[in-house]
Design an enzyme around this catalytic site. Sequence first.
Site, PDB file in Angstrom:
ATOM      1  N   CYS A 113     -13.743  37.494  19.579  1.00 44.81           N
ATOM      2  CA  CYS A 113     -12.372  37.713  19.090  1.00 44.81           C
ATOM      3  C   CYS A 113     -12.321  38.017  17.597  1.00 44.81           C
ATOM      4  CB  CYS A 113     -11.508  36.504  19.397  1.00 44.81           C
ATOM      5  SG  CYS A 113     -11.411  36.219  21.153  1.00 44.81           S
ATOM      6  N   HIS A 258      -5.053  37.131  15.809  1.00 45.80           N
ATOM      7  CA  HIS A 258      -5.673  37.467  17.094  1.00 45.80           C
ATOM      8  C   HIS A 258      -4.847  36.847  18.220  1.00 45.80           C
ATOM      9  CE1 HIS A 258      -8.200  37.624  20.496  1.00 45.80           C
ATOM     10  NE2 HIS A 258      -8.446  36.326  20.497  1.00 45.80           N
ATOM     11  N   ASN A 288      -5.175  38.441  26.275  1.00 46.45           N
ATOM     12  CA  ASN A 288      -6.177  38.396  25.189  1.00 46.45           C
ATOM     13  C   ASN A 288      -7.142  39.571  25.370  1.00 46.45           C
ATOM     14  OD1 ASN A 288      -8.418  37.896  23.582  1.00 46.45           O
ATOM     15  ND2 ASN A 288      -8.502  35.711  24.024  1.00 46.45           N
TER      16      ASN A 288
HETATM   17  N1  ACO Z   1      -2.771  28.009  36.673  1.00 44.14           N
HETATM   18  C1  ACO Z   1      -2.426  26.748  36.972  1.00 44.14           C
HETATM   19  N2  ACO Z   1      -3.065  25.674  36.498  1.00 44.14           N
HETATM   20  C2  ACO Z   1      -4.091  25.893  35.672  1.00 44.14           C
HETATM   21  C3  ACO Z   1      -4.497  27.186  35.305  1.00 44.14           C
HETATM   22  C4  ACO Z   1      -3.797  28.262  35.842  1.00 44.14           C
HETATM   23  N3  ACO Z   1      -4.111  29.544  35.562  1.00 44.14           N
HETATM   24  N4  ACO Z   1      -5.548  27.080  34.456  1.00 44.14           N
HETATM   25  C5  ACO Z   1      -5.789  25.777  34.304  1.00 44.14           C
HETATM   26  N5  ACO Z   1      -4.919  25.055  35.032  1.00 44.14           N
HETATM   27  C6  ACO Z   1      -4.811  23.608  35.180  1.00 44.14           C
HETATM   28  C7  ACO Z   1      -6.090  22.906  34.797  1.00 44.14           C
HETATM   29  O1  ACO Z   1      -6.978  22.913  35.871  1.00 44.14           O
HETATM   30  C8  ACO Z   1      -5.575  21.514  34.457  1.00 44.14           C
HETATM   31  O2  ACO Z   1      -5.418  20.821  35.663  1.00 44.14           O
HETATM   32  P1  ACO Z   1      -5.813  19.247  35.758  1.00 44.14           P
HETATM   33  O3  ACO Z   1      -4.930  18.587  34.747  1.00 44.14           O
HETATM   34  O4  ACO Z   1      -5.492  18.933  37.158  1.00 44.14           O
HETATM   35  O5  ACO Z   1      -7.267  19.211  35.394  1.00 44.14           O
HETATM   36  C9  ACO Z   1      -4.177  21.775  33.904  1.00 44.14           C
HETATM   37  O6  ACO Z   1      -3.828  23.103  34.300  1.00 44.14           O
HETATM   38  C10 ACO Z   1      -4.068  21.672  32.409  1.00 44.14           C
HETATM   39  O7  ACO Z   1      -5.150  22.343  31.827  1.00 44.14           O
HETATM   40  P2  ACO Z   1      -5.345  22.294  30.283  1.00 44.14           P
HETATM   41  O8  ACO Z   1      -6.708  22.736  29.973  1.00 44.14           O
HETATM   42  O9  ACO Z   1      -4.857  20.963  29.780  1.00 44.14           O
HETATM   43  O10 ACO Z   1      -4.301  23.367  29.815  1.00 44.14           O
HETATM   44  P3  ACO Z   1      -3.964  23.721  28.339  1.00 44.14           P
HETATM   45  O11 ACO Z   1      -2.574  23.356  28.047  1.00 44.14           O
HETATM   46  O12 ACO Z   1      -5.032  23.288  27.385  1.00 44.14           O
HETATM   47  O13 ACO Z   1      -4.032  25.327  28.397  1.00 44.14           O
HETATM   48  C11 ACO Z   1      -5.514  27.152  27.874  1.00 44.14           C
HETATM   49  C12 ACO Z   1      -5.235  25.958  28.788  1.00 44.14           C
HETATM   50  C13 ACO Z   1      -4.355  28.125  28.004  1.00 44.14           C
HETATM   51  C14 ACO Z   1      -6.788  27.821  28.317  1.00 44.14           C
HETATM   52  C15 ACO Z   1      -5.624  26.663  26.418  1.00 44.14           C
HETATM   53  O14 ACO Z   1      -6.502  25.562  26.372  1.00 44.14           O
HETATM   54  C16 ACO Z   1      -6.101  27.708  25.442  1.00 44.14           C
HETATM   55  O15 ACO Z   1      -5.411  28.680  25.195  1.00 44.14           O
HETATM   56  N6  ACO Z   1      -7.247  27.515  24.797  1.00 44.14           N
HETATM   57  C17 ACO Z   1      -7.725  28.366  23.717  1.00 44.14           C
HETATM   58  C18 ACO Z   1      -8.085  29.768  24.133  1.00 44.14           C
HETATM   59  C19 ACO Z   1      -8.654  30.517  22.920  1.00 44.14           C
HETATM   60  O16 ACO Z   1      -8.151  30.428  21.821  1.00 44.14           O
HETATM   61  N7  ACO Z   1      -9.730  31.200  23.089  1.00 44.14           N
HETATM   62  C20 ACO Z   1     -10.389  31.786  21.931  1.00 44.14           C
HETATM   63  C21 ACO Z   1     -10.395  33.196  21.961  1.00 44.14           C
HETATM   64  S1  ACO Z   1     -11.128  33.839  23.396  1.00 44.14           S
HETATM   65  C22 ACO Z   1     -12.650  34.524  22.892  1.00 44.14           C
HETATM   66  O17 ACO Z   1     -13.153  34.312  21.859  1.00 44.14           O
HETATM   67  C23 ACO Z   1     -13.339  35.303  23.953  1.00 44.14           C
END
Ligand code: ACO
Length: 331
Positions: A113, A258, A288
């Site tokens: 990213c 980003h 993304n």
């Molecule tokens: N649909 C429904 N439920 C989902 C989904 C989905 N698509 N994905 C995950 N869940 C569930 C999980 O399994 C979890 O269930 P559980 O509580 O039963 O275990 C629940 O939702 C909550 O998951 P969290 O991980 O707590 O969700 P969070 O609020 O943290 O959001 C997310 C997840 C969107 C991925 C977030 O953590 C995020 O954006 N992280 C950073 C991403 C980022 O910045 N990446 C860097 C750039 S990418 C790169 O460099 C390639």
Amino acid sequence: MPRTEFISTGFYVPERVVRNEEFTQWMDTSDEWIRTRTGITERRWVADGQTGSDLAYQASQLALERAGMKAADLDCIIYCTLSPDYFFPGTGVFLQRQLGVPEIPCLDVRNQCTGFLYGLSIADAWIRTGQYKRILLVGSEVHSTGMDLTTRGRDLSVLFGDGAGVAILGPTTDEKRGVLSTHIYADGRYAELLFSESPASAHNPRISHADLDAGKQYAHMQGKEVFKHASTRMPQSVKLALESNGLTPQDIKLLIPHQANLRISEMVQKLLGLRDDQLYNNIQRYGNTTAGSIPIALDECVQAGRLQRGDLLVLAAFGSGFTWGSAAVRW
Ligand code: ACO
């Protein structure tokens, strides 16, 4: 020494729009979950056989046309991606071949990213020293061919989209304009927190049937940890870019972060005390697009007239590696 100016920009996303609702046919998810946790409502996916270099070619043609230049006027390509068309050679050469400009150097940058900012930092150094005068800087990704479209992969597959953005960069002697500074960082202690493990030369064979059965061909991420680091590193690097130029958040005309998660952008905005009009987000429509995200957003802003000569533009990114960084530009 000259400064580096943005001569023109362009972007291209594939035609196929994939709305959140489509994912519900493959996995246990909902439009509501995706929208509230990420801000995304839709993203673009390539057609069969369409590659990252194909997307980059379309975006480059647009930028060349807007600059009133021909591909033959370019003297270097810097191609940033985490999803190269092939393991090797680098993807820049495939773009170079399509553009029909043999012999100019092609450098592939693999900083996820933060790729576009790493690429900008290199381009800026080359332009300032006079090594190259017309650099095509590309951020292009195809994520859709590597998505686990089952419930196991739902945390990542809903986040990413395909697309390419480019900028043509060159020297300016106008002391009031151009790239003021770039700031790039990395911390390999967190490399496995957002990781694509296979195929890889680290294993022999590079991928096995057992790996495929276990889904190791798909990236995995510890989302909460990544989120935490992203929402501290991004504002920190914006502050650094401002401070090193004697500027403050109030001076920012436009911050393009980003596009990883709308909640991260909102956190960055809050921590920096920025008004809504000082920040641009388009993750809602593209998801993304990793190295493509900043140049795609930048081109949308340029086309919408949101940047005038002399305006302060700040770019910031965080991603796998971990890598992060920022840039301050007088438009
Ligand atoms: N649909 C429904 N439920 C989902 C989904 C989905 N698509 N994905 C995950 N869940 C569930 C999980 O399994 C979890 O269930 P559980 O509580 O039963 O275990 C629940 O939702 C909550 O998951 P969290 O991980 O707590 O969700 P969070 O609020 O943290 O959001 C997310 C997840 C969107 C991925 C977030 O953590 C995020 O954006 N992280 C950073 C991403 C980022 O910045 N990446 C860097 C750039 S990418 C790169 O460099 C390639």
